[in-house]
Design an enzyme around this catalytic site. Structure first.
Site, mmCIF file in Angstrom:
data_model
loop_
_atom_site.group_PDB
_atom_site.id
_atom_site.type_symbol
_atom_site.label_atom_id
_atom_site.label_comp_id
_atom_site.label_asym_id
_atom_site.label_seq_id
_atom_site.Cartn_x
_atom_site.Cartn_y
_atom_site.Cartn_z
ATOM 1 N N CYS A 1 -2.310 9.502 2.368
ATOM 2 C CA CYS A 1 -1.835 8.888 1.113
ATOM 3 C C CYS A 1 -2.751 9.198 -0.050
ATOM 4 O O CYS A 1 -2.312 9.314 -1.183
ATOM 5 C CB CYS A 1 -1.677 7.378 1.285
ATOM 6 S SG CYS A 1 -3.185 6.571 1.824
ATOM 7 N N GLU B 1 0.886 -1.179 0.000
ATOM 8 C CA GLU B 1 0.000 0.000 0.000
ATOM 9 C C GLU B 1 0.914 1.216 0.000
ATOM 10 O O GLU B 1 1.419 1.622 1.046
ATOM 11 C CB GLU B 1 -0.910 -0.013 1.239
ATOM 12 C CG GLU B 1 -1.870 -1.192 1.316
ATOM 13 C CD GLU B 1 -3.027 -1.099 0.321
ATOM 14 O OE1 GLU B 1 -3.318 0.021 -0.160
ATOM 15 O OE2 GLU B 1 -3.629 -2.138 0.005
HETATM 16 P P1 NAD Z 1 7.445 5.220 7.461
HETATM 17 O O1 NAD Z 1 8.706 6.012 7.490
HETATM 18 O O2 NAD Z 1 6.670 5.070 8.702
HETATM 19 O O3 NAD Z 1 7.836 3.798 6.892
HETATM 20 C C1 NAD Z 1 6.869 2.776 6.768
HETATM 21 C C2 NAD Z 1 7.369 1.545 7.483
HETATM 22 O O4 NAD Z 1 8.552 1.077 6.847
HETATM 23 C C3 NAD Z 1 7.731 1.806 8.933
HETATM 24 O O5 NAD Z 1 7.171 0.783 9.735
HETATM 25 C C4 NAD Z 1 9.243 1.815 8.947
HETATM 26 O O6 NAD Z 1 9.778 1.344 10.153
HETATM 27 C C5 NAD Z 1 9.589 0.893 7.798
HETATM 28 N N1 NAD Z 1 10.848 1.253 7.151
HETATM 29 C C6 NAD Z 1 11.303 2.498 6.877
HETATM 30 N N2 NAD Z 1 12.496 2.430 6.247
HETATM 31 C C7 NAD Z 1 12.783 1.114 6.113
HETATM 32 C C8 NAD Z 1 13.888 0.388 5.549
HETATM 33 N N3 NAD Z 1 14.913 1.013 4.992
HETATM 34 N N4 NAD Z 1 13.839 -0.964 5.586
HETATM 35 C C9 NAD Z 1 12.786 -1.609 6.147
HETATM 36 N N5 NAD Z 1 11.736 -0.962 6.706
HETATM 37 C C10 NAD Z 1 11.735 0.357 6.693
HETATM 38 O O7 NAD Z 1 6.408 5.772 6.464
HETATM 39 P P2 NAD Z 1 6.624 6.504 5.158
HETATM 40 O O8 NAD Z 1 7.254 5.555 4.197
HETATM 41 O O9 NAD Z 1 7.205 7.848 5.384
HETATM 42 O O10 NAD Z 1 5.049 6.684 4.847
HETATM 43 C C11 NAD Z 1 4.611 7.614 4.008
HETATM 44 C C12 NAD Z 1 4.296 6.963 2.684
HETATM 45 O O11 NAD Z 1 3.317 5.962 2.892
HETATM 46 C C13 NAD Z 1 3.697 7.926 1.704
HETATM 47 O O12 NAD Z 1 4.230 7.657 0.437
HETATM 48 C C14 NAD Z 1 2.218 7.573 1.724
HETATM 49 O O13 NAD Z 1 1.536 7.904 0.549
HETATM 50 C C15 NAD Z 1 2.275 6.104 1.960
HETATM 51 N N6 NAD Z 1 1.043 5.629 2.548
HETATM 52 C C16 NAD Z 1 0.255 4.820 1.795
HETATM 53 C C17 NAD Z 1 -0.943 4.380 2.299
HETATM 54 C C18 NAD Z 1 -1.848 3.495 1.497
HETATM 55 O O14 NAD Z 1 -2.806 3.010 2.071
HETATM 56 N N7 NAD Z 1 -1.588 3.272 0.230
HETATM 57 C C19 NAD Z 1 -1.339 4.770 3.583
HETATM 58 C C20 NAD Z 1 -0.492 5.587 4.320
HETATM 59 C C21 NAD Z 1 0.702 6.014 3.797
#
Ligand code: NAD
Length: 453
Positions: A244, A210
């Site tokens: 998102c 997602e």
């Molecule tokens: P985040 O930084 O919280 O990362 C998401 C998860 O990935 C966390 O649990 C984090 O610990 C893990 N993570 C981060 N870096 C990592 C790595 N190098 N290796 C392994 N795991 C790792 O969240 P984010 O990525 O900043 O979230 C924002 C993004 O999420 C935006 O692009 C948003 O559009 C998307 N999003 C999508 C949805 C959906 O339903 N499609 C919902 C919410 C957010």
């Protein structure tokens, strides 16, 4: 042995006992999850207040209400979802029992994001429990207060071995990803999504991703512009644009750009007063890293509304940028913050072309009175979802599969889609050991006489 490995092993062993299989056990766990949300509502809303500066009512409206709805739906429909699904038979199998039997996949890893820390982490869990799986839950470390409450309080309600919460950031997640799971459900950025998929590959573990992207919003010049702008202002600035499915940017003809700016300005004032910084329904950027990232995206663009900020408070005012182009900095990545760029196009043809030249987004928004124009955008573009004349509300329809396509993700969930996504849909065919005569034609030697040719 690492802590992560121990937790995974314990959850897998617990799954193997078979205790997730009986429907009444799944229902009992779903009811406990509901009880957790009801009894710990103030712990949840306090944590989100500390993470994102959001009001308690805002959290209930945008996180727990939908979550409770999904749990109640799963409890009500579980027997129906889990039941064998008879399918159409072929001539050769006409007297057989032919059906699909959903079965649990096993152990699911749920990796959550920080922007709606409860809904995004626990909604996949509803599907995992309903489908009879065990699940390791890894909330985002970025929304640290929510993660702490989840880790401390959820095990008081759910089976601790089957549904453990593991906290930590990239390192801990990577440690988890080395283990074998039967499904990984990841929500977050497309960049990390690729790492998750690569880590899943050696185990041939299926993934649901997602992800995000830049969701465009086309405003037709003949639509009701004040109403369109009201709905767009709501969809964009809720949670400070950290949604998102928020409209990322607006496409419209040059002749309506100033009206759009004026209408959005009016709505910002109506929703968040003259001073959003002190208004409780306008939150904060999650942390200073994201604050600086968003502020840097404004470089080179003309501010039409807002533009003010306070780094010490992680505050950025609801901001509209005008005369933006496809080459502007703000168009190079998903904004995920309260900046709304407007790009002018000559009409719907150019808008469609603009969308199709970019990655497939999570949502395309269209505002128009003209149903033919809306249907044309549906026919000529691709995105996770398409919404006409409103923002975000498709998220609340459990019957609609929620997810992306291409760069915005793969797989989907909500309602029965969550159940199916986290089940194996097993093909079953039961034949009787009688009526052998009808099978003779398929056994060699194959003669024209046997086949009746
Ligand atoms: P985040 O930084 O919280 O990362 C998401 C998860 O990935 C966390 O649990 C984090 O610990 C893990 N993570 C981060 N870096 C990592 C790595 N190098 N290796 C392994 N795991 C790792 O969240 P984010 O990525 O900043 O979230 C924002 C993004 O999420 C935006 O692009 C948003 O559009 C998307 N999003 C999508 C949805 C959906 O339903 N499609 C919902 C919410 C957010």
């Amino acid at each position: 042995m690492s802590r992560e490995l121990l937790v995974v092993q314990r959850a897998r062993e617990s799954f193997r006992t078979g205790k997730t299989k009986p429907l009444e056990n799944r229902v009992q766990q779903l009811k406990s999850l509901l009880l957790f949300i009801t009894e710990r509502r103030s712990d949840i809303t306090d944590a989100v207040k500390r993470d994102l500066g959001k009001s308690a009512l805002g959290t209930e409206l945008f996180e727990t209400l939908g979550l409770e709805g999904e749990i109640n739906l799963a409890i009500e429909k579980l027997a129906e979802w889990e039941a064998p699904r008879p399918v159409e038979k072929s001539l050769l199998t006409i007297s057989d029992e032919v059906y699909i039997q959903p079965e649990p996949l096993g152990l699911v890893l749920i990796i959550g994001a920080w922007n709606y820390p409860w809904a995004i982490t626990l909604q996949p869990l509803v599907g995992a429990i309903a489908a009879g799986n065990a699940a390791v839950i890894k909330p985002s470390e970025v929304s640290s207060h929510s993660a702490k409450v989840m880790k401390e309080l959820l095990p008081q309600y759910l089976d601790k071995d089957l549904y453990p919460v593991v906290t930590g950031g990239a390192l801990e997640t990577q440690e988890l990803l080395k283990q074998r799971f039967d499904h990984i459900f990841y929500t977050g950025s497309s960049g990390v999504g690729k790492l998750v998929m690569a880590a899943a590959a050696p185990h041939l573990t299926p993934v649901t991703l997602e992800l995000g992207g830049k969701s465009p919003c086309y405003i037709d010049k003949d639509c009701d512009i004040p109403v369109a702008c009201r709905r767009i202002t709501w969809g964009k600035f809720v949670n400070c644009g950290q949604t998102c499915i928020a409209p990322d940017f607006i496409l419209c003809e040059p002749s309506i750009q100033s009206r759009v700016v004026e209408e959005i300005k009016k709505c910002i004032k109506e929703f968040y007063t003259d001073n959003p910084e002190t208004f409780e329904d306008y939150g904060r950027i999650i942390n200073q890293r994201h604050f600086r990232r968003i502020m840097a995206l404004m470089e080179g663009s003309t501010v039409a509304v807002g533009g003010t900020s306070d780094e010490s408070q992680c505050y950025i005012a609801p901001t509209v940028l005008k005369d933006v182009t496809g080459e502007s900095k703000v168009m190079k990545e998903e904004i995920f913050g309260p900046l709304l760029p407007i790009i002018t196009v000559s009409g719907v043809d150019e808008a469609i072309q603009f969308m199709n030249e970019r990655e497939k987004p999570l949502v395309i928004y269209v505002f128009s009175h003209d149903n033919k124009l809306i249907k044309r955008v549906i026919a000529e573009t691709s995105s996770g979802a398409l919404l006409a004349n409103d923002c975000l509300v498709h998220y609340t329809v459990s019957a609609l599969p929620f997810g992306g396509v291409g760069n915005s993700g793969m797989g989907c969930y909500h309602g029965r889609h969550s159940f199916d996504q986290l089940s194996h849909l097993r093909s079953c065919l039961i034949k009787q050991l009688k009526m052998e005569g009808v099978n003779s034609m398929r056994y060699p030697p194959h003669t024209a006489k046997k086949l009746g040719w």
